[in-house]
Design an enzyme around this catalytic site. Structure first.
Site, PDB file in Angstrom:
ATOM      1  N   ASP A 243       0.841  -1.204   0.000  1.00  0.00           N
ATOM      2  CA  ASP A 243       0.000   0.000   0.000  1.00  0.00           C
ATOM      3  C   ASP A 243       0.872   1.248   0.000  1.00  0.00           C
ATOM      4  O   ASP A 243       2.106   1.170   0.086  1.00  0.00           O
ATOM      5  CB  ASP A 243      -0.918  -0.056   1.242  1.00  0.00           C
ATOM      6  N   GLU A 278      -1.315   1.827  -5.126  1.00  0.00           N
ATOM      7  CA  GLU A 278      -1.256   3.277  -4.887  1.00  0.00           C
ATOM      8  C   GLU A 278      -2.478   3.953  -5.505  1.00  0.00           C
ATOM      9  O   GLU A 278      -2.454   5.142  -5.778  1.00  0.00           O
ATOM     10  CB  GLU A 278       0.090   3.869  -5.311  1.00  0.00           C
ATOM     11  N   TRP A 279      -3.523   3.168  -5.720  1.00  0.00           N
ATOM     12  CA  TRP A 279      -4.869   3.637  -6.085  1.00  0.00           C
ATOM     13  C   TRP A 279      -4.935   4.361  -7.431  1.00  0.00           C
ATOM     14  O   TRP A 279      -5.818   5.193  -7.677  1.00  0.00           O
ATOM     15  CB  TRP A 279      -5.449   4.531  -4.974  1.00  0.00           C
ATOM     16  N   GLY A 280      -3.978   4.062  -8.323  1.00  0.00           N
ATOM     17  CA  GLY A 280      -4.040   4.619  -9.680  1.00  0.00           C
ATOM     18  C   GLY A 280      -3.710   6.091  -9.752  1.00  0.00           C
ATOM     19  O   GLY A 280      -3.928   6.730 -10.785  1.00  0.00           O
ATOM     20  N   ASP A 301     -10.565   3.179  -3.378  1.00  0.00           N
ATOM     21  CA  ASP A 301     -11.220   2.002  -2.790  1.00  0.00           C
ATOM     22  C   ASP A 301     -12.680   1.858  -3.236  1.00  0.00           C
ATOM     23  O   ASP A 301     -13.426   2.834  -3.315  1.00  0.00           O
ATOM     24  CB  ASP A 301     -11.191   2.088  -1.264  1.00  0.00           C
TER      25      ASP A 301
HETATM   26  C1  GLA Z   1      -6.129   1.085   1.557  1.00  0.00           C
HETATM   27  C2  GLA Z   1      -6.297   0.043   0.448  1.00  0.00           C
HETATM   28  C3  GLA Z   1      -7.385  -0.939   0.868  1.00  0.00           C
HETATM   29  C4  GLA Z   1      -7.014  -1.611   2.189  1.00  0.00           C
HETATM   30  C5  GLA Z   1      -6.782  -0.549   3.252  1.00  0.00           C
HETATM   31  C6  GLA Z   1      -6.244  -1.140   4.547  1.00  0.00           C
HETATM   32  O1  GLA Z   1      -7.240   1.888   1.683  1.00  0.00           O
HETATM   33  O2  GLA Z   1      -6.614   0.659  -0.759  1.00  0.00           O
HETATM   34  O3  GLA Z   1      -7.584  -1.917  -0.135  1.00  0.00           O
HETATM   35  O4  GLA Z   1      -5.870  -2.389   2.015  1.00  0.00           O
HETATM   36  O5  GLA Z   1      -5.859   0.433   2.805  1.00  0.00           O
HETATM   37  O6  GLA Z   1      -6.045  -0.176   5.529  1.00  0.00           O
END
Ligand code: GLA
Length: 498
Positions: A243, A278-280, A301
């Site tokens: 993450d 890293e969420w794109g 998310d």
């Molecule tokens: C981020 C990630 C999630 C999850 C949480 C855990 O938000 O994108 O998928 O792993 O952390 O805290």
């Protein structure tokens, strides 16, 4: 009518009426009934000189016996458990013939074991603790999930990874320089859980972060990449989700941080899948594979809802779909776009992700979500409580036909060929000159959509059509297929032949 003409007509009719590969003919759990059927993946990658472990996913009545011909040197099969294990020294592509036999018949399937530098030659499948359980994960939960996966047949449809997400660690690193396992949650350590999974042919995933603390505020890996990667390997970990909370915003810094962990993982003695999370935000589809990543998040998310135009927080299935749709050129064997984990069957029970806390999505919406993730060659990581799920949820997660589209060896992510106001048409080229086409109704109204050779390039009137969810052959395309869609329904077809 001549006798031969009569027989031809009957054969065509029989072909149209015959279900194909249907697991659930009458709504009952048929994974453990009937003759054997060896399910995907049919291509498996592993690094040389590292432990290889593969359970042959097979539906059909038990007891079952397995056979494997032409296994590469170093691997052996346990014919009673269906688990292939060992270590291969020489890189190369090995074609192996698998046979599964039970009281009612046998199935033969050729698979490829490719020993080389690539893993995840098809999108990884499994379960992750986050979407339902959040911080409330324990050793016994993970082991019960493993038992459930074996018992309910998910393992026989290809689900293999069980991933521990955030909160397995204590907040501070130990004085010895190692991450401290939270012993209240994992009293016997991580290796104990890994061993339990491996005995069942399953694999263990774990989670860390490219900063001092994770998103949940417990210990991350920055500065200790080599130590942590080695610990993960020593424990028998098979996958790391890495993450990016608490880390710098820039793309270059992200590349540096992900490269460090990528190298550390590759330097261990295990084949560890590396999930870049890293969420794109820094276009990871352009660099994550080069730093050793096997799939990378393309979005923020997910929440347990269809669309966050209606209800939040967390992104809806529709918003995520729209963000992931233009990225198909970056996906392929060994590196996949990850539009986040599945929410199928969470139904408002999540202790972590936002959403409609009453009921989540309808079964129809969850089925459409599954169809889209399969079409988009996304990793299939479910997150519902699989110890206790409805028949509809199990059927959605274990439909062999839709999973086969996801796991197709060509490894193409579908492109969206039509994006109209209320519907989409998606096209995914498959191996053997087949093509999957999905029609999605985004609206809450009934909809009629026409698929024909004029709207979809490459389709011919002569193509044979299979309806994937209904498990039926529909005959030839001829002058078009009129698709009737319920609100939010996604119908998926396979077209074969020219
Ligand atoms: C981020 C990630 C999630 C999850 C949480 C855990 O938000 O994108 O998928 O792993 O952390 O805290």
């Amino acid at each position: 009518m001549k006798k031969t003409a009569f027989y031809s007509v009957m054969l065509v009719l029989l072909g149209i009426l015959m279900p194909f590969n249907l697991i659930y003919a009458d709504g009952s759990n048929k994974i453990f009934e009937g003759a054997p059927c060896i399910n995907p993946p049919y291509i498996i990658g592993n690094y040389p000189e590292t432990t290889f472990l593969f359970y042959i996913p097979t539906s059909g009545e038990r007891p079952m016996a397995w056979k494997a011909d032409d296994l590469p040197k170093g691997l052996s099969l346990n014919s009673e458990t269906g688990i292939i294990s060992g270590k291969v020294t020489d890189a190369g592509e090995y074609t192996v013939t698998l046979t599964a036999t039970n009281r009612l018949g046998k199935d033969k399937q050729q698979i490829i074991i490719r020993i080389g530098e690539e893993l995840a030659l098809t999108p990884p499948m499994g379960w992750n603790s986050w979407n339902t359980f959040g911080r409330h994960l324990t050793e016994s939960l993970i082991m019960e999930i493993a038992d459930a996966m074996v018992k309910n047949g998910m393992r026989d449809l290809g689900y293999a990874y069980i991933n521990i997400d955030d909160f397995w660690q204590l907040k501070e690193r130990g004085a010895d320089g190692h991450i401290q396992i939270n012993k209240e949650k994992f009293p016997n350590g991580i290796k104990y859980v890994a061993d339990y999974l491996h005995e069942r042919g399953l694999k263990l995933g774990i989670y860390s972060d490219a900063a001092e603390y994770t998103c949940g505020g417990v210990c991350g890996s920055i500065g200790y990449e080599d130590v942590d990667a080695k610990d993960f390997a020593d424990w028998g970990v098979d996958l790391l989700k890495y993450d990016y909370c608490g880390a710098p915003f820039g793309q270059q810094e992200a590349i540096e941080r992900y490269t460090k962990m990528g190298k550390a993982l590759r330097a261990t003695n295990r084949s560890i899948i590396y999930s870049v999370c890293e969420w794109g935000q820094r276009e990871p589809w352009k660099w994550a594979k080069q730093v050793g990543g096997h799939y990378w998040r393309t979005t923020g998310d997910i929440g347990d809802h269809w669309s966050n135009k209606v209800i939040g927080p967390g992104l809806g299935v529709m918003e995520i779909t729209d963000m992931n749709a233009p990225l198909s050129e970056y996906a392929g064997p060994g590196g996949w776009n990850d539009p986040d984990m599945l929410i199928v069957g969470i139904s408002g029970t999540s202790m972590s992700i936002g959403g409609n806390n009453k009921s989540g999505c309808s079964d129809e919406q969850y089925r459409s979500h599954m169809s889209l993730w399969c079409m988009m060659a996304s990793p299939l990581l479910c997150g519902n409580d699989i110890r206790n799920m409805s028949r509809e949820t199990l059927e959605t997660l274990t439909n062999r036909n839709i999973i086969a589209i996801n796991q197709d060896v060509l490894g193409k992510q579908a492109t969206r060929s039509i994006r109209a106001d209320y519907f989409d048409i998606w096209v995914k080229p498959l191996s053997n000159n087949e093509m999957a086409i999905a029609c999605l109704n985004r609206s809450d109204k009934l909809l009629d959509v026409l698929i024909d050779s004029k709207t979809i390039p490459g389709l011919t009137a002569n193509a044979d059509i299979k309806d994937v969810w209904a498990g039926r052959n529909l005959g030839k395309l001829s002058d078009g297929l009129n698709v009737k869609l319920e609100p939010y329904q996604c119908k998926v077809y396979i077209f074969s032949g020219k």
